[in-house]
Design an enzyme around this catalytic site. Structure first.
Site, PDB file in Angstrom:
ATOM      1  N   GLU A  15       0.850  -1.195   0.000  1.00 22.86           N
ATOM      2  CA  GLU A  15       0.000   0.000   0.000  1.00 22.86           C
ATOM      3  C   GLU A  15       0.889   1.251   0.000  1.00 22.86           C
ATOM      4  O   GLU A  15       0.645   2.215  -0.724  1.00 22.86           O
ATOM      5  CB  GLU A  15      -0.921  -0.032   1.226  1.00 22.86           C
ATOM      6  CG  GLU A  15      -1.678   1.256   1.497  1.00 22.86           C
ATOM      7  CD  GLU A  15      -2.719   1.598   0.441  1.00 22.86           C
ATOM      8  OE1 GLU A  15      -2.901   0.806  -0.495  1.00 22.86           O
ATOM      9  OE2 GLU A  15      -3.337   2.681   0.553  1.00 22.86           O
ATOM     10  N   ILE A  31      31.125  18.472  25.356  1.00 21.09           N
ATOM     11  CA  ILE A  31      30.638  18.192  26.687  1.00 21.09           C
ATOM     12  C   ILE A  31      31.791  17.619  27.493  1.00 21.09           C
ATOM     13  O   ILE A  31      32.641  16.922  26.953  1.00 21.09           O
ATOM     14  CB  ILE A  31      29.439  17.225  26.554  1.00 21.09           C
ATOM     15  CG1 ILE A  31      28.679  17.021  27.838  1.00 21.09           C
ATOM     16  CG2 ILE A  31      29.846  15.931  25.986  1.00 21.09           C
ATOM     17  CD1 ILE A  31      27.387  16.246  27.580  1.00 21.09           C
ATOM     18  N   GLU A  71      20.533  10.327  29.971  1.00 20.25           N
ATOM     19  CA  GLU A  71      20.304   9.820  28.611  1.00 20.25           C
ATOM     20  C   GLU A  71      21.454   8.911  28.198  1.00 20.25           C
ATOM     21  O   GLU A  71      22.519   8.943  28.802  1.00 20.25           O
ATOM     22  CB  GLU A  71      20.263  10.992  27.608  1.00 20.25           C
ATOM     23  CG  GLU A  71      19.195  12.011  27.884  1.00 20.25           C
ATOM     24  CD  GLU A  71      19.396  13.297  27.085  1.00 20.25           C
ATOM     25  OE1 GLU A  71      20.087  13.274  26.048  1.00 20.25           O
ATOM     26  OE2 GLU A  71      18.872  14.334  27.523  1.00 20.25           O
ATOM     27  N   LYS A 118      24.523   7.962  25.796  1.00 18.62           N
ATOM     28  CA  LYS A 118      25.454   8.704  24.946  1.00 18.62           C
ATOM     29  C   LYS A 118      25.675   7.868  23.692  1.00 18.62           C
ATOM     30  O   LYS A 118      26.442   6.899  23.698  1.00 18.62           O
ATOM     31  CB  LYS A 118      26.772   8.967  25.677  1.00 18.62           C
ATOM     32  CG  LYS A 118      27.694   9.861  24.871  1.00 18.62           C
ATOM     33  CD  LYS A 118      28.884  10.312  25.692  1.00 18.62           C
ATOM     34  CE  LYS A 118      29.711  11.362  24.975  1.00 18.62           C
ATOM     35  NZ  LYS A 118      30.262  10.907  23.704  1.00 18.62           N
ATOM     36  N   ARG A 137      28.632  18.655  12.765  1.00 16.12           N
ATOM     37  CA  ARG A 137      29.159  19.521  13.805  1.00 16.12           C
ATOM     38  C   ARG A 137      30.398  20.297  13.322  1.00 16.12           C
ATOM     39  O   ARG A 137      30.570  21.471  13.634  1.00 16.12           O
ATOM     40  CB  ARG A 137      29.513  18.670  15.033  1.00 16.12           C
ATOM     41  CG  ARG A 137      30.103  19.452  16.160  1.00 16.12           C
ATOM     42  CD  ARG A 137      30.215  18.576  17.396  1.00 16.12           C
ATOM     43  NE  ARG A 137      30.734  19.336  18.503  1.00 16.12           N
ATOM     44  CZ  ARG A 137      32.025  19.534  18.721  1.00 16.12           C
ATOM     45  NH1 ARG A 137      32.910  19.011  17.902  1.00 16.12           N
ATOM     46  NH2 ARG A 137      32.425  20.254  19.746  1.00 16.12           N
ATOM     47  N   GLU A 150      21.989  12.782  17.317  1.00 13.55           N
ATOM     48  CA  GLU A 150      23.062  11.901  16.870  1.00 13.55           C
ATOM     49  C   GLU A 150      22.564  11.003  15.742  1.00 13.55           C
ATOM     50  O   GLU A 150      21.519  10.374  15.867  1.00 13.55           O
ATOM     51  CB  GLU A 150      23.496  11.039  18.071  1.00 13.55           C
ATOM     52  CG  GLU A 150      24.844  10.401  17.923  1.00 13.55           C
ATOM     53  CD  GLU A 150      25.993  11.298  18.405  1.00 13.55           C
ATOM     54  OE1 GLU A 150      25.769  12.512  18.672  1.00 13.55           O
ATOM     55  OE2 GLU A 150      27.108  10.758  18.496  1.00 13.55           O
ATOM     56  N   LYS A 161      31.420   7.999  30.976  1.00 10.47           N
ATOM     57  CA  LYS A 161      31.738   6.938  30.023  1.00 10.47           C
ATOM     58  C   LYS A 161      31.715   5.560  30.661  1.00 10.47           C
ATOM     59  O   LYS A 161      31.816   5.419  31.874  1.00 10.47           O
ATOM     60  CB  LYS A 161      33.136   7.194  29.451  1.00 10.47           C
ATOM     61  CG  LYS A 161      33.207   8.450  28.621  1.00 10.47           C
ATOM     62  CD  LYS A 161      33.617   8.106  27.231  1.00 10.47           C
ATOM     63  CE  LYS A 161      33.918   9.363  26.453  1.00 10.47           C
ATOM     64  NZ  LYS A 161      34.411   9.080  25.129  1.00 10.47           N
ATOM     65  N   CYS A 181      43.958 -39.351  22.035  1.00  9.78           N
ATOM     66  CA  CYS A 181      44.671 -38.073  22.133  1.00  9.78           C
ATOM     67  C   CYS A 181      44.487 -37.529  23.548  1.00  9.78           C
ATOM     68  O   CYS A 181      43.358 -37.328  23.998  1.00  9.78           O
ATOM     69  CB  CYS A 181      44.102 -37.098  21.108  1.00  9.78           C
ATOM     70  SG  CYS A 181      44.642 -35.395  21.365  1.00  9.78           S
TER      71      CYS A 181
END
Ligand code: IVH
Length: 680
Positions: free
Chosen positions: A38, A86, A122, A124, A145, A184, A325, A443
């Site tokens: 559609e 930042i 939030e 990253k 940027r 982003e 981080k 073995c």
């Protein structure tokens, strides 16, 4: 009769609105309303209308999402408001969040006992920053940027990204006269893998990681190529604004974005104080590997826009935001050597010995290279600098070599022609990726692995029989087959390295105790190729007797549900070996006995049709055993607790499922309670 220009214009407008609506449902909400056919029909109708009436073409038409013009170069654009960077809290522990909260409180002049500051937390996203300019709701410019002052005009490519609205939706308040959205551009891991597979198939160069792929695609000069790249986008902030009374909170800005049809990630949260940030960092850290895209950390932002203004900026960075981080998931290191390991089934696996490197939160010194083809495909030489990746709890892998750093003395890897453990021939069948030692249990390396498997927790579960001891037992000739374990004595064991009287006594006891087992565990413990735990259970339930299984031919084996020709062939081949049959007889003579399966598999009244959820660790049953028993009694096991759940079976360290069960007032059973309900 052809339409008047006014009719054509009205129809084009209608089609655009419908197409963008379906696009939003499909790409942003992941909830399409109409079948693809559609959508395609509407799309072709609009294309035809625009072709007939070129005056109708506009930049915000969904037909422009397929790309068009090829550019000579990207044009620089000066940002109306600089795109800032930042500050990064490099401290990967909780103190990163605590330091930030302390700084914010101090700069706001808050007293010790003042209430906690509210933050938006939030993800990253690990992609590239972009500024989208909407004028009266229409996307007019998209710029990278760049250096923060001046970026590049990538509007043509950004128009091809399906999740980015070409025109903002009017669902909430009407969009402002000017709205610059910052966010982003990224690529999901599965889209990245598919893109690279297609690149490889076409003999094109591979992208290094999702971020580089996204960056490369967005700076394409040919927007038709960009249109075929699976890019995504999340909005997280604003640039220039005109004609909008901003909400009081950053979280309100994000909610308004979502109302206009912009993609905003659902893992954002409004949290309170340092503890709220610490919890968020941890919660997301636990799920990082399970997210569909890469993140390199989380971002904390003071939620009140008034407080943000009060805090202001220091040089080029806002004082109201910080990136916290996670440990990098990819690092570079050197391949010191490539050795091979011999597995239980003789598979010879090349393993890279690495210069120790801290990645994904642990120090990595080895990484499997899987097989010879994999080493060739990734072109890994001994001496190479390589990229090592460890995401979440998955085992570390060598992602790729950096051939441009290859030293002159680097050597290619050669698969050994003979087994490094026993010297027997190594063979690789034509249709197999794996090379194997042909010696079987003669073995020593295979024998050791077979013994370790026999003793492993899900097999006969012999506590204390680890690698160091098995190595000695095999090397000293004390144990050749699992049956020999039962002849071991305390004095003989106590004479081994790192073994005292006490440990030896415990081990002898553990070996004696494993005699009482189940047929399913025993079959699994034999280590037959292609027979995992669940197949072992199917075989046990079907044959109910080890000799019946040993006597079964290919046809009888294939009558077992879920057993196909490959498994049947492996089982038959295993029992055709007189050596294997002898080991089984020795084990039975040593006193191995099987718990009767008849009673426990009987349907229990009152269980039929009931739904169970398992959580935590039960004292004696594995999760699979508990599931098998419930199912045998006619019940059903599901993964999540809802109003429809009848019982939650909870063991040690039960988590959110137990909490939910209590909230919903569902009966919670321990292992004894389960046995009672199942009548066993
Ligand atoms: S806010 C003034 N939020 O991280 C604050 N940045 O900033 C501007 N990034 O390259 C940034 N996810 O593209 C913010 N949820 C998020 C983000 C985020 C990823 C990127 C951003 C920039 C880098 C540092």
């Amino acid at each position: 009769m052809s339409a008047t220009p006014a009719q054509a214009a009205a129809r084009a407008q209608e089609l655009r609105e419908q197409l963008e609506h379906h696009n939003y449902r499909y790409y942003v909400l992941d909830a399409p309303e109409v079948p693809d056919a559609e959508y395609d029909r509407l799309f072709r109708e609009l294309q035809a209308l625009e072709a007939e009436n070129p005056a109708l073409l506009s930049a915000d038409s969904p037909t422009q999402r397929v790309g068009g013009r090829v550019l000579d170069a990207l044009t620089p654009v000066k940002h109306r408001l600089p795109m800032l960077s930042i500050q990064t809290e490099t401290d990967i522990e909780d103190s990163g969040a605590v330091n930030f909260d302390n700084r914010v409180r101090k700069e706001l002049g808050l007293a010790q006992d003042a209430p906690p500051v509210e933050y938006t937390a939030e993800l990253k996203f690990d992609g590239l920053a972009i500024n989208l300019r909407y004028e009266r709701g229409v996307l007019v410019l998209a710029a990278t940027r760049g250096d923060g002052e001046t970026g590049e005009d990538v509007t043509a490519n950004v128009r091809t990204i399906r999740v980015i609205p070409l025109r903002l939706r009017g669902a909430g308040a009407a969009p402002p006269a000017v709205l610059e959205v910052r966010g982003e551009i990224y690529m999901t891991r599965s889209d990245f893998a598919a893109l690279n597979a297609a690149q490889a198939a076409a003999g094109e160069k591979l992208f290094v990681n999702p971020r580089n792929a996204a960056a490369g695609c967005i700076r394409q000069l040919d927007s038709r190529i960009a249109a075929r790249r699976p890019l995504s986008f999340f909005a997280y902030g604003t640039g220039e604004i005109g004609g909008w009374n901003l909400p009081d909170l950053h979280s309100g800005v994000l909610d308004a974005f979502a109302g206009w049809g912009l993609p905003v990630n659902d893992d954002r949260a409004v949290v309170s104080g340092a503890q709220g940030l610490v919890d968020y960092h941890r919660r997301i850290g636990d799920r990082r590997g399970a997210l569909p895209f890469d993140i390199d950390g989380v971002v904390y932002k003071v939620n009140s826009l008034a407080l943000q203004r009060q805090l202001g900026f220091r040089s080029r960075e806002p004082r109201w935001a910080v990136a916290h981080k996670y440990p990098a998931q990819e690092e570079m290191t050197e391949v010191l050597d490539i050795e091979v390991q011999v597995g239980r089934t003789g598979a010879i696996t090349p393993v890279a010995r690495l210069k120790p490197v801290f990645v994904g939160g642990v120090t990595v010194t080895n990484a499997t290279l899987h097989n010879e083809d994999e080493v060739r495909r990734k072109d890994i030489h001994i001496g190479d600098t390589v990229v090592v990746r460890r995401a979440g709890d998955v085992i570390p892998e060598v992602v790729r070599a950096l051939p441009e750093r290859r030293p002159a003395e680097a050597r290619a890897f050669e698969m050994p022609l003979v087994c490094p453990s026993c010297g027997s021939a190594v063979r690789r069948d034509e249709d197999e990726a794996v090379a194997r030692c042909t010696a079987g249990l003669y073995c020593p390396a295979q024998r050791k692995q077979a013994l370790l498997h026999f003793a492993s927790r899900r097999a006969l579960d012999i506590d204390g029989l680890g690698e160091k001891i098995v190595d000695q037992l095999v090397d000293n000739g004390m144990v050749g087959t699992p049956a020999d374990l039962f002849a071991l004595t305390v004095p003989a064991l106590a004479a081994l390295e790192r073994m005292g009287e006490k440990a030896a006594t415990n081990l002898v006891q553990a070996i004696a105790a494993c005699r009482d087992t189940t047929l399913a565990r025993f079959i699994f413990a034999l280590g037959i190729r292609n027979v995992g735990e669940s197949t072992a259970r199917d075989l046990a339930a079907h044959f109910r007797d080890i000799h019946a299984l040993m006597a079964a031919d290919d046809m009888r084996l294939q009558q077992v549900p879920d057993v196909g020709p490959i498994v049947a062939q492996s089982v038959a081949a295993f029992f055709a070996e007189s050596h294997n049959r002898a080991v089984i007889e020795h084990l039975l003579q040593a006193g191995i006995t099987f718990a009767p399966i008849a009673e426990s598999l009987a349907p229990a009244p009152g269980v039929a049709g009931k739904t169970f959820v398992l959580t935590g660790t039960l004292p004696t049953l594995t999760r699979d055993e508990a599931k098998l028993r419930i199912e045998a009694a006619g019940g059903k096991v599901t993964g999540s607790v809802s109003k429809k759940t009848h019982y939650v079976v909870a063991g040690e360290e039960a988590g959110s499922k137990l909490v939910k069960a209590r909230e919903l007032g569902i009966e919670v059973l321990d292992e004894t309670g389960l046995a009672r309900v199942l009548n066993t």
